[in-house]
Design a protein around this motif. Structure first.
Motif, mmCIF file in Angstrom:
data_model
loop_
_atom_site.group_PDB
_atom_site.id
_atom_site.type_symbol
_atom_site.label_atom_id
_atom_site.label_comp_id
_atom_site.label_asym_id
_atom_site.label_seq_id
_atom_site.Cartn_x
_atom_site.Cartn_y
_atom_site.Cartn_z
ATOM 1 N N LEU A 18 0.832 -1.204 0.000
ATOM 2 C CA LEU A 18 0.000 0.000 0.000
ATOM 3 C C LEU A 18 0.864 1.251 0.000
ATOM 4 C CD1 LEU A 18 -2.785 -0.985 2.568
ATOM 5 C CD2 LEU A 18 -3.041 -0.762 0.087
ATOM 6 N N LEU A 19 1.935 1.225 0.792
ATOM 7 C CA LEU A 19 2.833 2.381 0.843
ATOM 8 C C LEU A 19 3.518 2.600 -0.500
ATOM 9 C CD1 LEU A 19 4.194 4.612 2.518
ATOM 10 C CD2 LEU A 19 5.972 2.956 3.090
ATOM 11 N N PHE A 20 3.951 1.514 -1.127
ATOM 12 C CA PHE A 20 4.579 1.618 -2.446
ATOM 13 C C PHE A 20 3.610 2.237 -3.455
ATOM 14 C CE2 PHE A 20 4.846 -0.359 -6.660
ATOM 15 C CZ PHE A 20 6.086 0.089 -7.068
ATOM 16 N N ALA A 21 2.360 1.741 -3.460
ATOM 17 C CA ALA A 21 1.366 2.266 -4.395
ATOM 18 C C ALA A 21 1.053 3.729 -4.103
ATOM 19 C CB ALA A 21 0.090 1.432 -4.331
ATOM 20 N N LEU A 22 1.013 4.084 -2.814
ATOM 21 C CA LEU A 22 0.707 5.470 -2.439
ATOM 22 C C LEU A 22 1.830 6.410 -2.870
ATOM 23 C CD1 LEU A 22 -1.163 7.450 -1.002
ATOM 24 C CD2 LEU A 22 0.006 6.887 1.141
ATOM 25 N N ILE A 23 3.069 6.023 -2.623
ATOM 26 C CA ILE A 23 4.205 6.885 -2.980
ATOM 27 C C ILE A 23 4.306 7.056 -4.489
ATOM 28 C CG2 ILE A 23 6.727 7.025 -3.008
ATOM 29 C CD1 ILE A 23 6.727 5.787 -0.230
ATOM 30 N N THR A 24 4.247 5.950 -5.233
ATOM 31 C CA THR A 24 4.340 6.051 -6.695
ATOM 32 C C THR A 24 3.145 6.792 -7.274
ATOM 33 O OG1 THR A 24 3.342 3.838 -6.870
ATOM 34 C CG2 THR A 24 5.753 3.984 -6.921
ATOM 35 N N GLY A 25 1.973 6.618 -6.648
ATOM 36 C CA GLY A 25 0.784 7.334 -7.125
ATOM 37 C C GLY A 25 0.892 8.831 -6.912
ATOM 38 N N ILE A 26 1.398 9.243 -5.743
ATOM 39 C CA ILE A 26 1.559 10.671 -5.463
ATOM 40 C C ILE A 26 2.586 11.291 -6.398
ATOM 41 C CG2 ILE A 26 2.442 12.309 -3.760
ATOM 42 C CD1 ILE A 26 1.103 10.661 -1.599
ATOM 43 N N ILE A 27 3.698 10.597 -6.622
ATOM 44 C CA ILE A 27 4.721 11.126 -7.528
ATOM 45 C C ILE A 27 4.155 11.268 -8.943
ATOM 46 C CG2 ILE A 27 6.930 10.599 -8.621
ATOM 47 C CD1 ILE A 27 7.818 9.332 -6.006
ATOM 48 N N ALA A 28 3.387 10.267 -9.378
ATOM 49 C CA ALA A 28 2.776 10.351 -10.709
ATOM 50 C C ALA A 28 1.766 11.492 -10.783
ATOM 51 C CB ALA A 28 2.105 9.020 -11.053
ATOM 52 N N ALA A 29 0.994 11.695 -9.713
ATOM 53 C CA ALA A 29 0.009 12.777 -9.705
ATOM 54 C C ALA A 29 0.683 14.141 -9.700
ATOM 55 C CB ALA A 29 -0.915 12.635 -8.492
ATOM 56 N N LEU A 30 1.803 14.266 -8.995
ATOM 57 C CA LEU A 30 2.537 15.533 -9.006
ATOM 58 C C LEU A 30 3.086 15.852 -10.393
ATOM 59 C CD1 LEU A 30 4.525 15.280 -5.634
ATOM 60 C CD2 LEU A 30 2.612 16.810 -6.134
ATOM 61 N N GLN A 31 3.326 14.818 -11.197
ATOM 62 C CA GLN A 31 3.835 15.009 -12.560
ATOM 63 C C GLN A 31 2.735 14.824 -13.617
ATOM 64 O OE1 GLN A 31 7.778 13.027 -13.195
ATOM 65 N NE2 GLN A 31 7.451 12.241 -11.138
ATOM 66 N N TYR A 32 1.494 14.937 -13.201
ATOM 67 C CA TYR A 32 0.364 14.684 -14.100
ATOM 68 C C TYR A 32 0.414 15.642 -15.281
ATOM 69 C CZ TYR A 32 -4.330 12.801 -14.927
ATOM 70 O OH TYR A 32 -5.406 12.143 -15.437
#
Length: 296
Positions: free
Chosen positions: A199-213
């Motif tokens: 869950l932490l891995f998915a959350l971190i990668t998801g936030i980084i991807a959203a910041l670079q949306y």
């Protein structure tokens, strides 16, 4: 043996990072040599840039809504697939396939599907007496429309969650059943502790991807505005409609390669790097699974 890896990190990560910090302190247009500009780029960013606030808030919106919704939906689908007894392989393929569609193609397809006048989505809603919204042409619905798209292409996260759920020891579920635990208690005390690192891995990668949306919002703006073209950059459709899809990285790209303000774009990139790093540090410190035993 690790020399090639270290060389690659130096060339493709450390050097660009240092160069970005340097260029952020200069006035640079990619044609003439950079001129020392002190901290004027950062002062302008925080005090005078007319659209940086809008771009930052739109990006934060995607971080707050898109990331959790994708994670919850992916986890729910993965849980259903774990329980599926028949044709589970077919259903896994069905849910995973959309993630293989190129982002540009998926956005173009969604814009046409959600076209307020001719799209099949509003036509189906009309059969039930529901007046469909303008979707990508309405500032209030443009970002939720992209969230729907993000849920549709959740297969990459779903397959990771599915693997983590299948890896939870069945002995722990059996022991919980013997102790009289119900479904929610098993989820809370057995499933969740075992999948926290995932869950932490998915959350971190998801936030980084959203910041670079960038790609989805940019293509949606161009196609929905009816001015999609090749080789003309973002142009006048930037953030359409009404800057609702203007993200931080789009504004960075526009200032850097649309207005040739590479120094200012580098300052924007440095701030983005710092924000992503802060998110990473906070999340890692908050989740006990990644802390030494007994540390608080």
């Amino acid at each position: 043996m690790i020399g090639p890896v270290l060389l690659g990190l130096l060339v493709f990560f450390v050097y660009p990072l240092i160069a970005s910090v340097w260029f952020s302190l200069t006035r640079y247009d990619l044609v003439t040599p950079p001129q020392w500009n002190d901290f004027r780029n950062y002062i302008y960013l925080f005090t005078q840039d007319p659209l940086i606030g809008t771009a930052a808030l739109n990006t934060l919106w995607f971080v707050i809504f898109l990331v959790p919704i994708r994670m919850l939906t992916s986890l729910a689908v993965a849980g259903l697939l774990v329980r599926a007894q028949r044709a589970s392989g077919i259903w896994r393929t069905v849910f995973y396939l959309p993630s293989l569609v190129p982002p540009v193609a998926s956005v173009v397809a969604f814009v046409f599907l959600f076209n307020p006048g001719t799209g099949p989505v509003n036509q189906i809603l009309g059969w039930f007496g529901i007046q469909g919204p303008l979707w990508f042409n309405d500032p209030a619905w443009s970002k939720p429309s992209l969230v729907i798209l993000g849920v549709w292409v959740m297969g990459d996260i779903m397959i990771i969650f599915l693997a983590s759920l299948l890896d939870v020891p069945t002995e722990q579920y059996e022991a919980a059943s013997l102790d009289g635990a119900n479904g929610l208690q098993k989820l809370r005390y057995v499933t969740f502790p075992n999948i926290v690192p995932v869950l932490l891995f998915a959350l971190i990668t998801g936030i980084i991807a959203a910041l670079q949306y960038f790609t989805e919002a940019s293509v949606a703006s161009q196609v929905a505005s009816g001015k999609a073209s090749v080789g003309e950059g973002l142009g006048g459709v930037l953030g359409y409609p009404d800057d609702s899809l203007l993200t931080y990285t789009q504004w960075l790209y526009e200032r850097g390669f649309g207005e040739f303000q590479l120094g200012y774009a580098s300052a924007l990139a440095v701030i983005l790097f710092i924000v992503a790093g802060l998110f990473l540090v906070i999340l890692l410190r908050r989740v006990s699974a990644f802390n030494p035993e007994g540390a608080r």
